[in-house]
Scaffold this motif. Structure first.
Motif, PDB file in Angstrom:
ATOM      1  N   TYR A   1       0.843  -1.199   0.000  1.00  0.00           N
ATOM      2  CA  TYR A   1       0.000   0.000   0.000  1.00  0.00           C
ATOM      3  C   TYR A   1       0.874   1.244   0.000  1.00  0.00           C
ATOM      4  N   SER A   2       0.310   2.305  -0.563  1.00  0.00           N
ATOM      5  CA  SER A   2       0.965   3.627  -0.552  1.00  0.00           C
ATOM      6  C   SER A   2       0.144   4.559   0.331  1.00  0.00           C
ATOM      7  N   GLY A   3       0.661   5.731   0.601  1.00  0.00           N
ATOM      8  CA  GLY A   3      -0.076   6.706   1.405  1.00  0.00           C
ATOM      9  C   GLY A   3       0.068   6.426   2.887  1.00  0.00           C
ATOM     10  N   ASN A   4      -0.961   6.827   3.664  1.00  0.00           N
ATOM     11  CA  ASN A   4      -0.885   6.665   5.114  1.00  0.00           C
ATOM     12  C   ASN A   4      -2.226   6.212   5.669  1.00  0.00           C
ATOM     13  N   ILE A   5      -2.169   5.662   6.877  1.00  0.00           N
ATOM     14  CA  ILE A   5      -3.363   5.166   7.558  1.00  0.00           C
ATOM     15  C   ILE A   5      -3.658   6.106   8.728  1.00  0.00           C
ATOM     16  N   ASP A   6      -4.877   6.699   8.735  1.00  0.00           N
ATOM     17  CA  ASP A   6      -5.189   7.650   9.815  1.00  0.00           C
ATOM     18  C   ASP A   6      -5.665   6.912  11.071  1.00  0.00           C
ATOM     19  N   GLU A   7      -6.039   7.702  12.096  1.00  0.00           N
ATOM     20  CA  GLU A   7      -6.403   7.122  13.380  1.00  0.00           C
ATOM     21  C   GLU A   7      -7.693   6.311  13.328  1.00  0.00           C
ATOM     22  N   ASN A   8      -8.480   6.484  12.266  1.00  0.00           N
ATOM     23  CA  ASN A   8      -9.723   5.726  12.105  1.00  0.00           C
ATOM     24  C   ASN A   8      -9.547   4.471  11.245  1.00  0.00           C
ATOM     25  N   GLY A   9      -8.327   4.195  10.858  1.00  0.00           N
ATOM     26  CA  GLY A   9      -8.060   3.025  10.031  1.00  0.00           C
ATOM     27  C   GLY A   9      -8.349   3.247   8.562  1.00  0.00           C
ATOM     28  N   VAL A  10      -8.410   4.508   8.142  1.00  0.00           N
ATOM     29  CA  VAL A  10      -8.658   4.810   6.727  1.00  0.00           C
ATOM     30  C   VAL A  10      -7.322   4.930   6.012  1.00  0.00           C
ATOM     31  N   LEU A  11      -7.156   4.093   4.973  1.00  0.00           N
ATOM     32  CA  LEU A  11      -5.961   4.198   4.136  1.00  0.00           C
ATOM     33  C   LEU A  11      -6.197   5.265   3.081  1.00  0.00           C
ATOM     34  N   ASN A  12      -5.479   6.359   3.181  1.00  0.00           N
ATOM     35  CA  ASN A  12      -5.514   7.389   2.148  1.00  0.00           C
ATOM     36  C   ASN A  12      -4.370   7.119   1.171  1.00  0.00           C
ATOM     37  N   GLY A  13      -4.635   6.209   0.300  1.00  0.00           N
ATOM     38  CA  GLY A  13      -3.624   5.766  -0.653  1.00  0.00           C
ATOM     39  C   GLY A  13      -4.159   4.581  -1.429  1.00  0.00           C
ATOM     40  N   ASN A  14      -3.294   3.910  -2.139  1.00  0.00           N
ATOM     41  CA  ASN A  14      -3.692   2.803  -3.007  1.00  0.00           C
ATOM     42  C   ASN A  14      -3.169   1.470  -2.477  1.00  0.00           C
ATOM     43  N   LEU A  15      -3.911   0.418  -2.787  1.00  0.00           N
ATOM     44  CA  LEU A  15      -3.406  -0.942  -2.605  1.00  0.00           C
ATOM     45  C   LEU A  15      -2.803  -1.411  -3.920  1.00  0.00           C
ATOM     46  N   TYR A  16      -1.698  -2.142  -3.837  1.00  0.00           N
ATOM     47  CA  TYR A  16      -1.016  -2.654  -5.022  1.00  0.00           C
ATOM     48  C   TYR A  16      -0.951  -4.172  -4.953  1.00  0.00           C
ATOM     49  N   VAL A  17      -1.414  -4.823  -6.011  1.00  0.00           N
ATOM     50  CA  VAL A  17      -1.189  -6.257  -6.185  1.00  0.00           C
ATOM     51  C   VAL A  17      -0.058  -6.377  -7.198  1.00  0.00           C
ATOM     52  N   VAL A  18       1.115  -6.795  -6.729  1.00  0.00           N
ATOM     53  CA  VAL A  18       2.326  -6.819  -7.567  1.00  0.00           C
ATOM     54  C   VAL A  18       2.658  -8.264  -7.916  1.00  0.00           C
ATOM     55  N   GLY A  19       2.497  -8.612  -9.177  1.00  0.00           N
ATOM     56  CA  GLY A  19       2.741  -9.984  -9.627  1.00  0.00           C
ATOM     57  C   GLY A  19       4.085 -10.150 -10.294  1.00  0.00           C
ATOM     58  N   SER A  20       4.473 -11.411 -10.494  1.00  0.00           N
ATOM     59  CA  SER A  20       5.745 -11.716 -11.165  1.00  0.00           C
ATOM     60  C   SER A  20       5.581 -12.805 -12.209  1.00  0.00           C
ATOM     61  N   GLY A  21       4.348 -12.990 -12.663  1.00  0.00           N
ATOM     62  CA  GLY A  21       4.109 -13.995 -13.700  1.00  0.00           C
ATOM     63  C   GLY A  21       3.951 -15.406 -13.175  1.00  0.00           C
ATOM     64  N   ASP A  22       3.475 -15.553 -11.943  1.00  0.00           N
ATOM     65  CA  ASP A  22       3.284 -16.882 -11.352  1.00  0.00           C
ATOM     66  C   ASP A  22       2.289 -17.686 -12.196  1.00  0.00           C
ATOM     67  N   PRO A  23       2.743 -18.756 -12.843  1.00  0.00           N
ATOM     68  CA  PRO A  23       1.842 -19.514 -13.722  1.00  0.00           C
ATOM     69  C   PRO A  23       0.897 -20.443 -12.960  1.00  0.00           C
ATOM     70  N   SER A  24       1.167 -20.654 -11.673  1.00  0.00           N
ATOM     71  CA  SER A  24       0.359 -21.592 -10.906  1.00  0.00           C
ATOM     72  C   SER A  24      -0.698 -20.903 -10.053  1.00  0.00           C
ATOM     73  N   MET A  25      -0.711 -19.578 -10.058  1.00  0.00           N
ATOM     74  CA  MET A  25      -1.592 -18.824  -9.165  1.00  0.00           C
ATOM     75  C   MET A  25      -3.054 -19.242  -9.295  1.00  0.00           C
ATOM     76  N   GLY A  26      -3.636 -19.594  -8.163  1.00  0.00           N
ATOM     77  CA  GLY A  26      -5.056 -19.910  -8.127  1.00  0.00           C
ATOM     78  C   GLY A  26      -5.448 -21.229  -8.753  1.00  0.00           C
ATOM     79  N   THR A  27      -4.468 -22.031  -9.188  1.00  0.00           N
ATOM     80  CA  THR A  27      -4.787 -23.248  -9.936  1.00  0.00           C
ATOM     81  C   THR A  27      -4.805 -24.507  -9.078  1.00  0.00           C
ATOM     82  N   ASN A  28      -4.232 -24.434  -7.878  1.00  0.00           N
ATOM     83  CA  ASN A  28      -4.021 -25.608  -7.023  1.00  0.00           C
ATOM     84  C   ASN A  28      -3.020 -26.591  -7.614  1.00  0.00           C
ATOM     85  N   LYS A  29      -2.361 -26.222  -8.701  1.00  0.00           N
ATOM     86  CA  LYS A  29      -1.352 -27.095  -9.294  1.00  0.00           C
ATOM     87  C   LYS A  29      -0.090 -27.090  -8.441  1.00  0.00           C
ATOM     88  N   ALA A  30       0.495 -28.265  -8.276  1.00  0.00           N
ATOM     89  CA  ALA A  30       1.778 -28.415  -7.577  1.00  0.00           C
ATOM     90  C   ALA A  30       1.723 -27.886  -6.149  1.00  0.00           C
TER      91      ALA A  30
END
Length: 489
Positions: free
Chosen positions: A132-161
């Motif tokens: 995540y970017s930005g900051n989290i205030d006292e109420n738990g609000v993230l003023n910023g973005n969430l990032y899902v950063v991948g690397s080309g995992d071919p098995s993601m979500g497949t239950n393979k191996a």
């Protein structure tokens, strides 16, 4: 076929055994007499009785079986090659057409998986991170973005191996947000997967789009296509003499000819856009769990001015050794193609098919691979423009026996009568003694790997058959028959 051995005397058998023992392999395996319509020569049937096995040596039995197959109705008009090789003496024990380039089908994966093991190591893993970017205030609000950063995992979500399901990964992400005290996201969920940017590319030439009712789609992002709506379109050709079908790939909008169609016209793809699916499902889960997200899910391949970010959670894929085990046991095309693109990215900095091919072929050259007759078109063996010679396959497999990852590589191969794509072959003779990669396309059947003899030796073999007559099961039975006496070498 009539068993002519029932009608010959023991003396004749001994004489034939003496002749075979005094002949070179090439003389035994081929003679122009076999092609002559004037010849009355009747080749013997494959050796079967124990009495005959005591008269002829194991090598002679292998040679006779190969000779017999040259006139077999299933193989006589096929193009095929065979080699059984002793890795200790570095000598060919028996061979036929060993220098002929043939379509290897999925035995191509032998080259792809070994290159990945050699260049990346068996403990290599793909990482998928939540940041995540930005900051989290006292109420738990993230003023910023969430990032899902991948690397080309071919098995993601497949239950393979042993790969986690999407639900498991998202659960781990949710736990990470809880640890950070995030109760609301005042921003976007950004997918960052620069590894596979712009990955809508042409497939190799002559690729088999439909094989055994499985529709193939290359690994990578399909974000311009809704996988739920993707269908295979069939059109009957304009030939008046016979029925012909054409397949139109909605992925490429490209027409591809095929000889036969056995599907129902609607086949969904097996590989959705994994990062997008993960991110969208994650957003839905957040909202349903009472964590509002004001923004949307959006891809962002690169950033001119990257934000400072903190990692919340990191998911590691199964090891490369585990992935390769699954790939070879199940002959998984999508994983093999992902491995090809991964080595291309790691060595040359991009994920294209072309870069992957360059990396694999360069690696083979550096490993003194016999490049004569090699045409390496893809990572999985789906293209019928792939070519390799039987002799280069066995010498390649022999060279791996001194590598530190040989046991991992050997263990990844299906075992005759026991596991993977060989579970239904060598159920009787050869059970547990054949360690090999299979290959199957329309009118192509291949088998290459290692053979443990009854005396404890390890031999290397390659057997490839192109353009055979009859069924796949018929070819399998003949492959078993050719290899059976080799167990006594």
């Amino acid at each position: 076929m009539v068993n002519f051995r029932k009608y010959v005397s023991t003396a004749a058998v001994l004489a034939s055994g003496f002749f075979l023992a005094q002949s070179t392999v090439s003389t035994v395996l081929y003679s122009q007499m076999y092609d002559s319509p004037r010849s009355n020569l009747s080749l013997p049937s494959p050796i079967s009785s124990s009495a005959e096995k005591t008269i002829l040596s194991a090598k002679e039995l292998v040679d006779i079986n190969v000779n017999t197959m040259m006139t077999d109705p299933v193989l006589k008009n096929a193009t095929w090659g065979f080699v059984v090789y002793d890795p200790k003496t570095k000598k060919v024990i028996s061979s036929y057409n060993e220098n002929t380039p043939l379509v290897p089908a999925s035995t191509t994966k032998l080259l792809t998986t070994e290159t990945a093991l050699n260049l990346l190591g068996e403990n290599y893993r793909w990482m998928t991170q939540l940041e995540y970017s930005g900051n989290i205030d006292e109420n738990g609000v993230l003023n910023g973005n969430l990032y899902v950063v991948g690397s080309g995992d071919p098995s993601m979500g497949t239950n393979k191996a042993g790969a986690w399901s999407y639900r498991d990964i998202i659960s781990d992400f949710m736990s990470g947000l809880s640890r950070e005290g995030i109760k609301k996201v005042n921003g976007d969920i950004i997918i960052q997967t620069a590894l596979f940017k712009g990955n809508i590319a042409r497939l190799p030439e002559n690729v088999v789009w439909l094989e055994s009712n499985n529709y193939y789609l290359p690994v990578g992002t399909t974000r311009e296509i809704n996988p739920a709506n993707e269908k295979l379109i069939t059109k009957k050709g304009n030939s008046s003499s016979e029925k012909k079908y054409f397949y139109v790939s909605p992925y490429m909008n490209q027409m591809v000819f095929a000889e036969k169609y056995e599907g129902n016209g609607t086949l969904t793809t097996k590989i959705p856009d994994a990062p997008a699916y993960l991110a969208n499902t994650f957003r839905t889960t957040l909202v349903k769990s009472g964590i509002p997200v004001t923004g949307k899910v959006t891809p962002r391949m690169t950033e001119a001015e990257p934000e400072n970010r903190k990692m919340v959670s990191a998911y590691k894929s199964p090891t490369l050794g585990d992935i390769i085990f699954y790939t070879n046991q199940h002959s998984d095309n999508s994983l093999a193609e992902a491995l090809l693109r991964t080595v291309g990215f790691q060595k040359l900095g991009d994920q294209t098919l072309e870069s992957g091919r360059v990396v694999v072929t360069d690696h083979l050259k550096e490993s003194d691979f016999d490049m004569n007759g090699l045409n390496y078109m893809d990572g999985s063996g789906l293209s019928k423009n792939n070519n390799i010679t039987p002799i280069s396959q066995v010498k390649f497999l022999t060279s791996l026996m001194n590598q530190k990852y040989y046991n991992t590589y050997l263990t990844s191969l299906p075992v005759g009568g026991q596991s993977g794509t060989l579970k239904r072959m060598f159920i009787g003779t050869g059970n547990g003694q054949i360690f090999a990669k299979t290959g199957t396309l329309n009118k192509v059947k291949a088998l290459a790997g290692y053979l443990k003899t009854n005396s404890g030796k390890t031999l290397v073999f390659s057997l490839m058959v192109n353009n055979y007559a009859g069924s796949v099961d018929m070819v399998k039975k003949r492959m078993e028959k050719i290899l059976e006496p080799a167990l006594d070498l």
